[in-house]
Design an enzyme around this catalytic site. Structure first.
Site, PDB file in Angstrom:
ATOM      1  N   GLU A 179       0.818  -1.219   0.000  1.00 32.67           N
ATOM      2  CA  GLU A 179       0.000   0.000   0.000  1.00 32.67           C
ATOM      3  C   GLU A 179       0.847   1.264   0.000  1.00 32.67           C
ATOM      4  O   GLU A 179       1.936   1.270   0.555  1.00 32.67           O
ATOM      5  CB  GLU A 179      -0.849   0.051   1.274  1.00 32.67           C
ATOM      6  N   CYS A 193       3.615  -5.892  16.133  1.00 31.54           N
ATOM      7  CA  CYS A 193       2.999  -5.036  17.150  1.00 31.54           C
ATOM      8  C   CYS A 193       1.532  -5.456  17.261  1.00 31.54           C
ATOM      9  O   CYS A 193       0.877  -5.686  16.250  1.00 31.54           O
ATOM     10  CB  CYS A 193       3.123  -3.562  16.766  1.00 31.54           C
ATOM     11  N   CYS A 252       5.144  -7.632   7.900  1.00 28.50           N
ATOM     12  CA  CYS A 252       6.109  -7.129   8.872  1.00 28.50           C
ATOM     13  C   CYS A 252       6.370  -8.216   9.900  1.00 28.50           C
ATOM     14  O   CYS A 252       5.468  -8.917  10.319  1.00 28.50           O
ATOM     15  CB  CYS A 252       5.579  -5.867   9.554  1.00 28.50           C
ATOM     16  N   LEU A 296       6.655   5.234  19.472  1.00 27.37           N
ATOM     17  CA  LEU A 296       6.889   4.990  20.895  1.00 27.37           C
ATOM     18  C   LEU A 296       5.693   4.266  21.525  1.00 27.37           C
ATOM     19  O   LEU A 296       5.826   3.172  22.054  1.00 27.37           O
ATOM     20  CB  LEU A 296       7.152   6.332  21.593  1.00 27.37           C
ATOM     21  N   CYS A 322       2.918   8.364   1.788  1.00 25.42           N
ATOM     22  CA  CYS A 322       3.347   7.373   2.776  1.00 25.42           C
ATOM     23  C   CYS A 322       3.657   6.077   2.024  1.00 25.42           C
ATOM     24  O   CYS A 322       2.800   5.560   1.315  1.00 25.42           O
ATOM     25  CB  CYS A 322       2.205   7.189   3.773  1.00 25.42           C
ATOM     26  N   CYS A 341      -2.038   1.566   8.468  1.00 23.73           N
ATOM     27  CA  CYS A 341      -1.034   0.665   7.957  1.00 23.73           C
ATOM     28  C   CYS A 341      -1.498  -0.789   7.739  1.00 23.73           C
ATOM     29  O   CYS A 341      -1.825  -1.490   8.687  1.00 23.73           O
ATOM     30  CB  CYS A 341       0.020   0.770   9.070  1.00 23.73           C
ATOM     31  N   CYS A 360      -1.391  -3.726  15.150  1.00 25.61           N
ATOM     32  CA  CYS A 360      -1.139  -3.313  13.761  1.00 25.61           C
ATOM     33  C   CYS A 360      -1.561  -4.378  12.756  1.00 25.61           C
ATOM     34  O   CYS A 360      -1.264  -5.564  12.931  1.00 25.61           O
ATOM     35  CB  CYS A 360       0.349  -2.993  13.602  1.00 25.61           C
ATOM     36  N   GLY A 368       5.531  -2.491   6.864  1.00 26.32           N
ATOM     37  CA  GLY A 368       6.896  -2.966   7.075  1.00 26.32           C
ATOM     38  C   GLY A 368       7.708  -2.109   8.016  1.00 26.32           C
ATOM     39  O   GLY A 368       7.343  -0.974   8.329  1.00 26.32           O
TER      40      GLY A 368
HETATM   41  N1  SAH Z   1       7.244  -0.157  11.125  1.00 28.42           N
HETATM   42  C1  SAH Z   1       7.380   1.247  11.233  1.00 28.42           C
HETATM   43  C2  SAH Z   1       6.703   2.029  10.139  1.00 28.42           C
HETATM   44  C3  SAH Z   1       5.354   1.527   9.682  1.00 28.42           C
HETATM   45  S1  SAH Z   1       4.039   1.613  10.853  1.00 28.42           S
HETATM   46  C4  SAH Z   1       6.894   1.702  12.595  1.00 28.42           C
HETATM   47  O1  SAH Z   1       6.309   0.915  13.323  1.00 28.42           O
HETATM   48  O2  SAH Z   1       7.137   2.859  12.905  1.00 28.42           O
HETATM   49  C5  SAH Z   1       3.662   3.344  10.779  1.00 28.42           C
HETATM   50  C6  SAH Z   1       2.929   3.870  11.994  1.00 28.42           C
HETATM   51  O3  SAH Z   1       1.558   3.447  11.987  1.00 28.42           O
HETATM   52  C7  SAH Z   1       3.520   3.391  13.311  1.00 28.42           C
HETATM   53  O4  SAH Z   1       3.662   4.474  14.196  1.00 28.42           O
HETATM   54  C8  SAH Z   1       2.483   2.415  13.757  1.00 28.42           C
HETATM   55  O5  SAH Z   1       2.574   2.176  15.117  1.00 28.42           O
HETATM   56  C9  SAH Z   1       1.206   3.060  13.290  1.00 28.42           C
HETATM   57  N2  SAH Z   1       0.033   2.198  13.292  1.00 28.42           N
HETATM   58  C10 SAH Z   1      -0.036   0.883  13.025  1.00 28.42           C
HETATM   59  N3  SAH Z   1      -1.301   0.430  13.148  1.00 28.42           N
HETATM   60  C11 SAH Z   1      -2.056   1.498  13.506  1.00 28.42           C
HETATM   61  C12 SAH Z   1      -3.452   1.674  13.796  1.00 28.42           C
HETATM   62  N4  SAH Z   1      -4.302   0.669  13.714  1.00 28.42           N
HETATM   63  N5  SAH Z   1      -3.878   2.915  14.136  1.00 28.42           N
HETATM   64  C13 SAH Z   1      -3.009   3.959  14.189  1.00 28.42           C
HETATM   65  N6  SAH Z   1      -1.701   3.858  13.919  1.00 28.42           N
HETATM   66  C14 SAH Z   1      -1.225   2.633  13.594  1.00 28.42           C
HETATM   67 FE1  SF4 Z   2       4.880  -2.742  14.300  1.00 31.28          FE
HETATM   68 FE2  SF4 Z   2       5.409  -0.963  12.338  1.00 31.28          FE
HETATM   69 FE3  SF4 Z   2       5.584  -3.610  11.881  1.00 31.28          FE
HETATM   70 FE4  SF4 Z   2       3.190  -2.505  12.237  1.00 31.28          FE
HETATM   71  S1  SF4 Z   2       4.584  -2.077  10.552  1.00 31.28           S
HETATM   72  S2  SF4 Z   2       3.933  -4.434  13.142  1.00 31.28           S
HETATM   73  S3  SF4 Z   2       3.663  -0.913  13.751  1.00 31.28           S
HETATM   74  S4  SF4 Z   2       6.849  -2.445  13.292  1.00 31.28           S
END
Ligand code: SAH
Ligand code: SF4
Length: 332
Positions: free
Chosen positions: A47, A79, A75, A198, A68, A316, A82, A142
């Site tokens: 995406e 997390c 990934c 964070l 973006c 994401c 996510c 990712g």
């Molecule tokens: N992997 C990297 C970049 C991609 S994720 C990272 O984690 O920073 C980009 C951002 O989207 C991150 O801050 C992530 O925590 C956030 N994100 C993921 N799922 C989300 C959701 N459901 N609602 C809001 N932000 C989300």
């Molecule tokens: Fe975590 Fe970023 Fe990977 Fe989503 S894309 S699982 S927020 S590291």
């Protein structure tokens, strides 16, 4: 190219490809956030999201366009909140697949309002040739720093005057906190901006939602950020998703404010975007506002994102997940 000898043509076809991304789905309107779902050569899906900085008014084009972009298929970091990590990690994107997201979006959105003059694109507002995409955030699917070499190669090309011509300060790399790679990035000559996902200002909160924190706990992450901050100046932002009952209590603003002050970082608060099948909720608007005010009282530069694209599966990895399910490639 029938004027070339046949053996050369077949060697060229083996070694090069003229197109890497095929548009599968597009959501959103031209004057708001638009989400693009691409199919790669191996049929994987990724995406990209185009975000206008100022929504178009009175039919005028908005004056800034942030894209973006994704860096991996899936990934590995998992997390808990996510959608990108739900189906695991499949592969790294190649530098051309990272760069092509910018070019393919530009090809797609350029309408008659944007005149294409030779290789360059003429802005209808400034009448100067420029790129349509002028800001890049590496916040798609990712973990960018887990695909370090391909990412850097792509960003150097997007930045170069002979390439994309996009200033390094207009490029933000977001990471969930890979401390060694943050240190490595600090030694690069280009001044990219760094966003740290964070989402918790204590190890207790981060461990609950981000498995990466067990490998690189806050102490290590903050030390790496200090290196980056020392080398680059004020280039760090904290991304902090507000998730109801997990990290949204006023108590949490104290350690968060302390970290932000220590690193001269700005805090971006983002109300959680609900993901189908996951148990997390976004807090009430009042809770988000109170959290913001508490940070401001502690002299922290903070913003609360009235996030764009909520109704188009904008967080994401969500559109990909939905499409993979519809295709029957992963169980619903
Ligand atoms: N992997 C990297 C970049 C991609 S994720 C990272 O984690 O920073 C980009 C951002 O989207 C991150 O801050 C992530 O925590 C956030 N994100 C993921 N799922 C989300 C959701 N459901 N609602 C809001 N932000 C989300
Ligand atoms: Fe975590 Fe970023 Fe990977 Fe989503 S894309 S699982 S927020 S590291």
């Amino acid at each position: 190219m029938s004027n070339l000898p046949k053996p050369l043509r077949s060697r060229l076809a083996e070694a090069f490809s003229l197109q890497t991304l095929e548009l599968v789905r597009k959501q959103g309107a031209a004057d708001t956030t638009q989400k693009f779902l691409w199919r790669l050569r191996d049929h994987s899906l990724i995406e990209s999201v185009l975000i206008p900085a100022n929504p178009a008014l009175f039919g005028e084009a908005s004056d800034r366009h942030t894209l973006c972009i994704s860096t991996q298929v899936g990934c590995a970091y998992g997390c808990r909140f996510c959608a990108s990590g739900l189906d695991g990690w499949k592969r790294n994107l190649t530098p051309d697949e990272i760069i092509e997201q910018v070019l393919a979006v530009e090809r797609n959105v350029i309408s008659d309002k944007w005149r294409v003059t030779g290789k360059e694109i003429m802005s209808p507002v400034t009448r100067h040739p420029s790129r349509f995409v002028d800001n890049i955030v590496v916040m798609g699917m990712g973990e960018p720093l887990a695909n370090y070499d391909h990412l850097l190669k792509a960003l150097k090309i997007l930045n170069a005057p002979w390439g994309g011509g996009i200033g390094a300060r207009k490029i933000t790399i977001s990471t969930s906190g890979l401390a060694p790679q943050i240190r490595r990035l600090a030694t690069e000559p280009l001044q990219f901006r760094l966003a740290i996902s964070l989402h918790g200002a204590t190890d207790e909160v981060r461990n609950r939602i981000m498995p990466v924190n067990r490998k690189y706990p806050l102490k290590e992450l903050v030390a790496a950020c200090e290196d980056y901050q020392g080398a680059k100046g004020r280039m760090i932002t904290f991304e902090y998703i507000l998730i109801a009952g997990v990290n949204d209590s006023i108590e949490q603003t104290k350690p968060l404010a302390a970290l932000a002050r220590r690193l001269f970082a700005k805090v971006n608060l983002i109300p959680y975007n609900q993901v189908e099948g996951l148990k997390w909720d976004r807090p009430d608007e009042k809770v988000c506002e109170a959290f913001l005010r508490a940070l401001e009282k502690q002299k922290v530069a903070a913003t609360l994102r009235r996030e764009k694209g909520r109704d188009i599966d904008a967080a994401c990895g969500q559109l990909r997940l939905k499409t993979e399910k519809e295709l029957g490639r992963i169980p619903t």
